[in-house]
Design a protein around this motif. Structure first.
Motif, PDB file in Angstrom:
ATOM      1  N   PRO A  53      14.875  -2.945  11.688  1.00 29.96           N
ATOM      2  CA  PRO A  53      14.607  -2.122  10.497  1.00 29.96           C
ATOM      3  C   PRO A  53      13.159  -2.219  10.017  1.00 29.96           C
ATOM      4  O   PRO A  53      12.561  -1.206   9.633  1.00 29.96           O
ATOM      5  CB  PRO A  53      15.583  -2.663   9.456  1.00 29.96           C
ATOM      6  N   ALA A  54      12.590  -3.419  10.086  1.00 30.82           N
ATOM      7  CA  ALA A  54      11.218  -3.587   9.577  1.00 30.82           C
ATOM      8  C   ALA A  54      10.225  -2.792  10.436  1.00 30.82           C
ATOM      9  O   ALA A  54       9.308  -2.155   9.902  1.00 30.82           O
ATOM     10  CB  ALA A  54      10.852  -5.065   9.554  1.00 30.82           C
ATOM     11  N   GLY A  55      10.427  -2.821  11.745  1.00 29.56           N
ATOM     12  CA  GLY A  55       9.536  -2.089  12.651  1.00 29.56           C
ATOM     13  C   GLY A  55       9.581  -0.601  12.365  1.00 29.56           C
ATOM     14  O   GLY A  55       8.553   0.074  12.262  1.00 29.56           O
ATOM     15  N   GLU A  56      10.790  -0.084  12.210  1.00 24.11           N
ATOM     16  CA  GLU A  56      10.956   1.347  11.964  1.00 24.11           C
ATOM     17  C   GLU A  56      10.407   1.712  10.576  1.00 24.11           C
ATOM     18  O   GLU A  56       9.789   2.760  10.403  1.00 24.11           O
ATOM     19  CB  GLU A  56      12.450   1.698  12.088  1.00 24.11           C
ATOM     20  N   MET A  57      10.593   0.805   9.625  1.00 24.32           N
ATOM     21  CA  MET A  57      10.075   1.056   8.275  1.00 24.32           C
ATOM     22  C   MET A  57       8.541   1.056   8.254  1.00 24.32           C
ATOM     23  O   MET A  57       7.930   1.729   7.437  1.00 24.32           O
ATOM     24  CB  MET A  57      10.610   0.008   7.289  1.00 24.32           C
ATOM     25  N   GLY A  58       7.959   0.288   9.157  1.00 27.16           N
ATOM     26  CA  GLY A  58       6.500   0.276   9.275  1.00 27.16           C
ATOM     27  C   GLY A  58       6.013   1.672   9.645  1.00 27.16           C
ATOM     28  O   GLY A  58       5.083   2.213   9.019  1.00 27.16           O
ATOM     29  N   ARG A  59       6.655   2.283  10.627  1.00 28.76           N
ATOM     30  CA  ARG A  59       6.282   3.634  11.067  1.00 28.76           C
ATOM     31  C   ARG A  59       6.462   4.633   9.914  1.00 28.76           C
ATOM     32  O   ARG A  59       5.633   5.516   9.706  1.00 28.76           O
ATOM     33  CB  ARG A  59       7.171   4.079  12.231  1.00 28.76           C
ATOM     34  N   VAL A  60       7.559   4.487   9.201  1.00 33.59           N
ATOM     35  CA  VAL A  60       7.855   5.437   8.113  1.00 33.59           C
ATOM     36  C   VAL A  60       6.791   5.323   7.008  1.00 33.59           C
ATOM     37  O   VAL A  60       6.269   6.329   6.519  1.00 33.59           O
ATOM     38  CB  VAL A  60       9.270   5.200   7.535  1.00 33.59           C
ATOM     39  N   GLN A  61       6.440   4.076   6.655  1.00 29.15           N
ATOM     40  CA  GLN A  61       5.463   3.888   5.580  1.00 29.15           C
ATOM     41  C   GLN A  61       4.095   4.428   6.002  1.00 29.15           C
ATOM     42  O   GLN A  61       3.392   5.046   5.206  1.00 29.15           O
ATOM     43  CB  GLN A  61       5.381   2.409   5.188  1.00 29.15           C
ATOM     44  N   ASP A  62       3.732   4.225   7.273  1.00 33.83           N
ATOM     45  CA  ASP A  62       2.458   4.771   7.763  1.00 33.83           C
ATOM     46  C   ASP A  62       2.466   6.292   7.664  1.00 33.83           C
ATOM     47  O   ASP A  62       1.505   6.904   7.185  1.00 33.83           O
ATOM     48  CB  ASP A  62       2.224   4.373   9.235  1.00 33.83           C
ATOM     49  N   PHE A  63       3.558   6.883   8.101  1.00 32.96           N
ATOM     50  CA  PHE A  63       3.671   8.343   8.089  1.00 32.96           C
ATOM     51  C   PHE A  63       3.537   8.888   6.663  1.00 32.96           C
ATOM     52  O   PHE A  63       2.934   9.934   6.439  1.00 32.96           O
ATOM     53  CB  PHE A  63       5.022   8.743   8.703  1.00 32.96           C
ATOM     54  N   LEU A  64       4.092   8.159   5.708  1.00 39.00           N
ATOM     55  CA  LEU A  64       4.052   8.621   4.314  1.00 39.00           C
ATOM     56  C   LEU A  64       2.747   8.245   3.613  1.00 39.00           C
ATOM     57  O   LEU A  64       2.546   8.578   2.449  1.00 39.00           O
ATOM     58  CB  LEU A  64       5.251   8.055   3.535  1.00 39.00           C
ATOM     59  N   GLY A  65       1.889   7.543   4.341  1.00 38.37           N
ATOM     60  CA  GLY A  65       0.611   7.135   3.758  1.00 38.37           C
ATOM     61  C   GLY A  65       0.785   6.035   2.725  1.00 38.37           C
ATOM     62  O   GLY A  65       0.005   5.920   1.779  1.00 38.37           O
ATOM     63  N   LEU A  66       1.826   5.222   2.908  1.00 38.54           N
ATOM     64  CA  LEU A  66       2.108   4.150   1.950  1.00 38.54           C
ATOM     65  C   LEU A  66       1.625   2.822   2.507  1.00 38.54           C
ATOM     66  O   LEU A  66       1.552   2.640   3.727  1.00 38.54           O
ATOM     67  CB  LEU A  66       3.621   4.043   1.708  1.00 38.54           C
ATOM     68  N   LYS A  67       1.349   1.899   1.604  1.00 42.58           N
ATOM     69  CA  LYS A  67       1.044   0.537   2.027  1.00 42.58           C
ATOM     70  C   LYS A  67       2.303  -0.052   2.659  1.00 42.58           C
ATOM     71  O   LYS A  67       3.415   0.252   2.200  1.00 42.58           O
ATOM     72  CB  LYS A  67       0.666  -0.290   0.788  1.00 42.58           C
ATOM     73  N   ARG A  68       2.126  -0.886   3.681  1.00 34.61           N
ATOM     74  CA  ARG A  68       3.323  -1.477   4.312  1.00 34.61           C
ATOM     75  C   ARG A  68       3.885  -2.588   3.424  1.00 34.61           C
ATOM     76  O   ARG A  68       3.594  -3.761   3.621  1.00 34.61           O
ATOM     77  CB  ARG A  68       2.963  -2.020   5.695  1.00 34.61           C
ATOM     78  N   VAL A  69       4.658  -2.188   2.458  1.00 35.24           N
ATOM     79  CA  VAL A  69       5.229  -3.151   1.507  1.00 35.24           C
ATOM     80  C   VAL A  69       6.597  -3.642   2.002  1.00 35.24           C
ATOM     81  O   VAL A  69       6.933  -4.817   1.880  1.00 35.24           O
ATOM     82  CB  VAL A  69       5.366  -2.497   0.104  1.00 35.24           C
ATOM     83  N   VAL A  70       7.363  -2.722   2.575  1.00 32.72           N
ATOM     84  CA  VAL A  70       8.700  -3.090   3.076  1.00 32.72           C
ATOM     85  C   VAL A  70       8.534  -3.697   4.473  1.00 32.72           C
ATOM     86  O   VAL A  70       8.129  -3.017   5.413  1.00 32.72           O
ATOM     87  CB  VAL A  70       9.637  -1.857   3.115  1.00 32.72           C
ATOM     88  N   THR A  71       8.807  -4.972   4.564  1.00 36.58           N
ATOM     89  CA  THR A  71       8.614  -5.689   5.837  1.00 36.58           C
ATOM     90  C   THR A  71       9.856  -6.496   6.197  1.00 36.58           C
ATOM     91  O   THR A  71      10.863  -6.436   5.479  1.00 36.58           O
ATOM     92  CB  THR A  71       7.406  -6.660   5.726  1.00 36.58           C
ATOM     93  N   ASP A  72       9.746  -7.283   7.255  1.00 36.71           N
ATOM     94  CA  ASP A  72      10.923  -8.035   7.720  1.00 36.71           C
ATOM     95  C   ASP A  72      11.451  -9.012   6.680  1.00 36.71           C
ATOM     96  O   ASP A  72      12.630  -9.370   6.709  1.00 36.71           O
ATOM     97  CB  ASP A  72      10.637  -8.735   9.057  1.00 36.71           C
ATOM     98  N   LYS A  73      10.612  -9.409   5.720  1.00 31.24           N
ATOM     99  CA  LYS A  73      11.108 -10.361   4.719  1.00 31.24           C
ATOM    100  C   LYS A  73      12.102  -9.712   3.739  1.00 31.24           C
ATOM    101  O   LYS A  73      12.753 -10.400   2.968  1.00 31.24           O
ATOM    102  CB  LYS A  73       9.956 -11.058   3.996  1.00 31.24           C
ATOM    103  N   HIS A  74      12.209  -8.387   3.797  1.00 28.57           N
ATOM    104  CA  HIS A  74      13.162  -7.710   2.913  1.00 28.57           C
ATOM    105  C   HIS A  74      14.567  -7.617   3.498  1.00 28.57           C
ATOM    106  O   HIS A  74      15.507  -7.235   2.821  1.00 28.57           O
ATOM    107  CB  HIS A  74      12.674  -6.295   2.586  1.00 28.57           C
TER     108      HIS A  74
END
Ligand SMILES: Nc1ncnc2c1ncn2[C@@H]1O[C@H](COP(=O)(O)OS(=O)(=O)O)[C@@H](OP(=O)(O)O)[C@H]1O
Length: 353
Positions: free
Chosen positions: A267-288
């Motif tokens: 999930p964290a890896g996929e969320m990284g791609r999503v946050q990049d696409f949305l131009g967001l800081k990578r806040v949601v990471t594996d620690k979540h």
């Protein structure tokens, strides 16, 4: 002493004015100012959102799915913190403004769209509608203002989002989204179409236990093995066909294809791609995330508006019924050319074949 009377009177009137002002201020801060009569469409929205929660499924709402009560709060306060304490809701009530979504999760049904939205909602720069608005398929005639009013209030720099998985297969949706804004970012969570079809069937079966078997519905002719493409559980999985429709209006760069499988395994890896696409800081990471063995899925350590770990509800991650392997194989053959076309169109091999 006669001179003191007007003095006392004026002090008293100042005192009472202050009391009235403070009461009004307190009243407003608690959000009641916003509960003045609203336009009719807002009232209807509340009713409709109660109905269209969780893809129209009158099923047990998952832990992450906004409750009708929270939707009402959401409507009245412009906030989507379905679990947020009400005092938070009222204080934030008047801040920000309602904007059209800059990004929409348009599909696919049973792909993992709820998980993605809930994972995104823990990002401080994402505000999303809890329920599925179904504006571009079912409620388009209500008008854009009706739609905008469903959105939570956002502050400068925050992104407004919604998810309605049926948009992906709705013929009119691309043109309608385009006419709202051609800059809308479109996210599609895709999953092996065979597993997706079984998942779709499982959901329908949970509501209609008398449903014919999967193979009865999947084949037009069981002897020849002809697949029934008019069955929605099959049709939705022909991703290439639906995407063609969208590409008539939006360039490929406006899309992000999220792997439903990876959303579970990484999930964290996929969320990284999503946050990049949305131009967001990578806040949601594996620690979540943590993997919940009982549920068999990743869950959030701290979902939005809560400090306790939580998984999606019972309607997500249901056990699938056993389908004969030859049926699944036949379906796999059927999807293969469409999958290859889809890999080609998106430039991404999802590894379903
Ligand atoms: N973290 C997590 N927890 C639970 N479930 C998860 C998760 N990530 C992905 N999934 C998968 O999401 C599937 C449901 O997809 P959707 O949310 O898109 O369904 S719906 O269209 O909104 O009804 C659901 O399908 P089923 O397993 O068939 O129930 C799950 O496999």
């Amino acid at each position: 002493p006669v001179n003191h009377v007007p003095n006392v009177q004026s002090k008293l009137s100042v005192f009472f004015t202050m009391i009235i002002l403070f009461t009004y201020l307190f009243y407003c801060l608690n959000g009641f100012c916003d509960s003045l009569p609203r336009p009719v469409y807002d009232q209807q929205t509340i009713q409709q959102n109660k109905i269209i929660l969780n893809d129209g499924a009158p099923e047990q709402l998952g832990a992450y799915n906004a409750s009708p009560a929270s939707l009402v709060r959401e409507q009245l306060s412009g906030l989507t913190h379905s679990d947020a304490p009400s005092n938070n809701i009222s204080i934030a009530n008047n801040f920000g403004s309602k904007k059209f979504p800059q990004a929409i999760i348009i599909g696919v049904k049973k792909g993992g769209t709820r998980a993605l939205l809930e994972f995104l909602r823990i990002h401080p720069d994402v505000r999303a509608v809890g329920a599925e608005p179904h504006f571009f398929d079912r409620f388009y005639d209500k008008g854009l203002e009706w739609y905008r009013n469903l959105m939570p209030r956002t502050l400068e720099g925050q992104i407004t989002m919604e998810k309605t998985p049926s948009y992906f297969i709705t013929k009119e949706a691309p043109r309608r989204v385009f006419s709202m804004s051609r800059h809308t970012k479109l996210i599609v969570v895709v999953r092996d179409p065979v597993t997706r079809a079984v998942s779709d069937y499982t959901q329908t079966l949970s509501k209609s236990p008398g449903l014919p078997s999967f193979q009865n519905l999947a084949f037009r002719n069981a002897t020849t093995g002809l697949i029934d493409t008019s069955w929605s559980a099959v049709r939705i999985g022909i991703y290439a066909k639906h995407l063609e429709n969208w590409l008539r209006f939006f360039p490929l760069s406006r899309f992000l294809f999220v792997s439903g499988e990876r959303l579970v395994t990484d999930p964290a890896g996929e969320m990284g791609r999503v946050q990049d696409f949305l131009g967001l800081k990578r806040v949601v990471t594996d620690k979540h995330f943590y993997f919940n063995q009982t549920k068999g899925f990743p869950c959030l350590k701290k979902p939005e508006g809560s400090s306790r770990p939580r998984c999606l509800g019972k309607s997500k991650g249901r056990p699938h019924p056993q389908i004969p392997s030859e049926v699944l194989l036949r379906l796999r053959d059927f999807y293969r050319p469409f999958n290859l076309k889809f890999y080609q169109m998106t430039g991404h091999n999802f590894g379903w074949d």
